[in-house]
Design a protein around this motif. Structure first.
Motif, PDB file in Angstrom:
ATOM      1  N   GLU A 211      -5.149   1.973   2.544  1.00  0.00           N
ATOM      2  CA  GLU A 211      -5.101   0.789   3.412  1.00  0.00           C
ATOM      3  C   GLU A 211      -5.273   1.184   4.871  1.00  0.00           C
ATOM      4  N   GLU A 212      -4.702   2.318   5.231  1.00  0.00           N
ATOM      5  CA  GLU A 212      -4.702   2.713   6.644  1.00  0.00           C
ATOM      6  C   GLU A 212      -6.088   3.127   7.146  1.00  0.00           C
TER       7      GLU A 212
ATOM      8  N   ASP B 125       3.456  -6.239   3.809  1.00  0.00           N
ATOM      9  CA  ASP B 125       3.208  -5.101   4.697  1.00  0.00           C
ATOM     10  C   ASP B 125       4.010  -5.388   5.963  1.00  0.00           C
TER      11      ASP B 125
ATOM     12  N   ASP C 281       6.225   1.801   6.624  1.00  0.00           N
ATOM     13  CA  ASP C 281       4.921   1.176   6.404  1.00  0.00           C
ATOM     14  C   ASP C 281       4.152   2.101   5.458  1.00  0.00           C
ATOM     15  N   ASN C 282       4.064   1.881   4.148  1.00  0.00           N
ATOM     16  CA  ASN C 282       4.490   0.627   3.570  1.00  0.00           C
ATOM     17  C   ASN C 282       5.260   0.900   2.279  1.00  0.00           C
TER      18      ASN C 282
ATOM     19  N   HIS D  92       0.829  -1.211   0.000  1.00  0.00           N
ATOM     20  CA  HIS D  92       0.000   0.000   0.000  1.00  0.00           C
ATOM     21  C   HIS D  92       0.857   1.252   0.000  1.00  0.00           C
TER      22      HIS D  92
HETATM   23 ZN   LIG Z   1       0.828  -1.104   6.474  1.00  0.00          ZN
END
Ligand SMILES: [Zn+2]
Length: 443
Positions: free
Chosen positions: A273-274, A315, A244-245, A87
């Motif tokens: 994604e977060e 990830d 990340d990431n 991501h």
């Molecule tokens: Zn992540």
């Protein structure tokens, strides 16, 4: 661009990539530029596609999510697609629409919290602002451009300990009240400074040839200007924001750039994604599925190709922290520089199966790369990532892995300086694997 063949080259490239990618827009643009320079052809969603085996392609959506695809010469149905997912977004502070706040004689910025931010790490940092601005152009149509102030233009100062004697015992942070970054002293006439005027000036500075009639809107984030660095007495660690990431995006990019072209392989790096991935360009959205539909329009052929395929969701994982050992299961404490980590969760917070992890262990073993595993303490909730989402959306066999890190979601995270490179070597081998990665004997 040349692919990295040594640990040193790889880490230099990783540090440069993360340093120059303060937002998902910048990260995607940087990846797209490197793919284009390596001969990948850009696909536009507005156009019809004729995809040809032996060719290489990439696709952007929203400017913040990207798919890169090497169309192998082997049959998709027999040999499948070796997929890697990561991501592009990281937790951060995002600027509110009516951004300017005036308080106690200062101009500040109103901010929202994006994702699971470790709030305390945003204090006393030299912050800058970057992202996308949409404006009315000379011919009246809306145009978007990326901006990056680069210089430290903001800070969220801590409150002095003398004004909060309990702060080291119990601290809670009110994000509405306490996280507004400071920009400068307010003018006597407070309307002398407006945020749109600041953006206009920045656009003119970065794009002198473009006429900007009016700022229409923006998506901007704060970021820490401290550059990523190798640290530790033996330089065994990489300290950086957005490990990340972007770390996984970069190793995916380095892997697909090195793909030989016999086998089909695909890198998908999605935004959001977060915050759960549910968006038009997120992993819970249709981007990957729609790409596969256009690649293999006939349904049964596509499903057969998917059956032969596999997704590795990369990830970062939690390394066992020497100051907080009790937070890990006693038998599962990944070490930094101990190799990539297979992530397992019985409740499908990770999509790993014994087959997908078995194949990964085999690939690591062939290369002499050590493997670790992570599972949460049984009395603690487990995080999640794009692996289970992609598995559920696309129906592809999936593995969740990542490199071990400390301080996930801090403005300055820490990883081992060898793990990303080691994982990249494994992904390169996975991308080159002749046998269909999704076909397992047995049962
Ligand atoms: Zn992540």
């Amino acid at each position: 661009m040349q692919v990295s063949d040594t640990l040193e080259e790889f880490n230099e490239g990783l540090i440069r990539f993360i340093g120059e990618s303060p937002t998902p827009f910048h990260a995607s643009k940087s990846m797209a530029e490197q793919l284009a320079a390596a001969g990948f052809t850009e696909l536009k969603e507005s156009e019809s596609w004729t995809l040809v085996p032996g060719e290489r392609y990439y696709l952007l959506r929203n400017g913040s999510s990207l798919i890169a695809f090497v169309y192998g010469r082997e049959s998709l149905i027999d040999s499948g697609i070796r997929m890697l997912g990561a991501h592009t977004d990281s937790p951060c502070l995002k600027v509110k629409p009516n951004a300017r706040v005036i308080s106690a004689g200062y101009y500040q910025l109103g901010v929202e919290v994006y994702g699971g931010v470790l709030l305390s790490t945003w204090f006393d940092r030299d912050l800058s602002i970057a992202g996308r601005v949409t404006f009315r152009s000379a011919n009246g149509s809306p145009v978007s451009r990326l901006i990056d102030f680069v210089a430290p233009v903001a800070m969220v100062p801590s409150l002095a300990i003398h004004l909060d004697r309990d702060v080291n015992r119990n601290r809670s942070i009110n994000p509405q009240e306490e996280l507004r970054p400071l920009l400068m002293l307010a003018d006597d006439d407070p309307d002398k400074f407006t945020f749109p005027a600041l953006l206009l000036a920045q656009l003119q500075k970065q794009y002198p040839g473009i006429e900007v009639r009016e700022i229409l809107d923006f998506e901007l984030s704060l970021y820490d200007t401290q550059r990523p660095a190798l640290i530790g007495l033996r330089r065994e660690f990489i300290a950086s924001a957005r490990l990340d990431n972007l770390l996984s995006c970069y190793l995916g990019l380095e892997s697909i750039l090195a793909a030989k072209g016999d086998q089909s392989c695909l890198l998908v790096c999605t935004d959001h994604e977060e915050v759960g991935s549910a968006s038009a360009c997120g992993a819970r959205g249709p981007m990957l599925d729609q790409f596969l539909q256009r690649l293999i329009p006939e349904t049964s052929d596509r499903l057969r190709a998917l059956d032969a395929s596999m997704m590795i969701s990369a990830d970062n994982a939690h390394g066992i922290h020497p100051n907080y050992r009790q937070k890990h299961d006693a038998e599962h404490g990944p070490l930094l520089n101990g190799g990539p980590v297979i992530k397992v969760n019985a409740n499908q917070r990770y999509a790993t199966t014994s087959e997908t992890s078995g194949l990964f262990r085999l690939l690591c073993d062939d290369l002499g790369v050590p493997v670790q595993s992570f599972v949460s303490r049984t009395d603690m909730e487990c995080g999640s990532t794009i692996g289970p989402i992609t598995a559920a959306e696309v129906g592809v066999k999936t593995l969740d892995i990542g490199v071990p890190t400390f301080a996930m979601h801090s403005t300055r995270e820490l990883a081992g300086s060898q793990d990303a490179y080691a994982l990249m070597r494994v992904i390169r081998a996975y991308f080159a694997r002749p046998r269909a990665p999704g076909r397992f004997d047995g049962q």
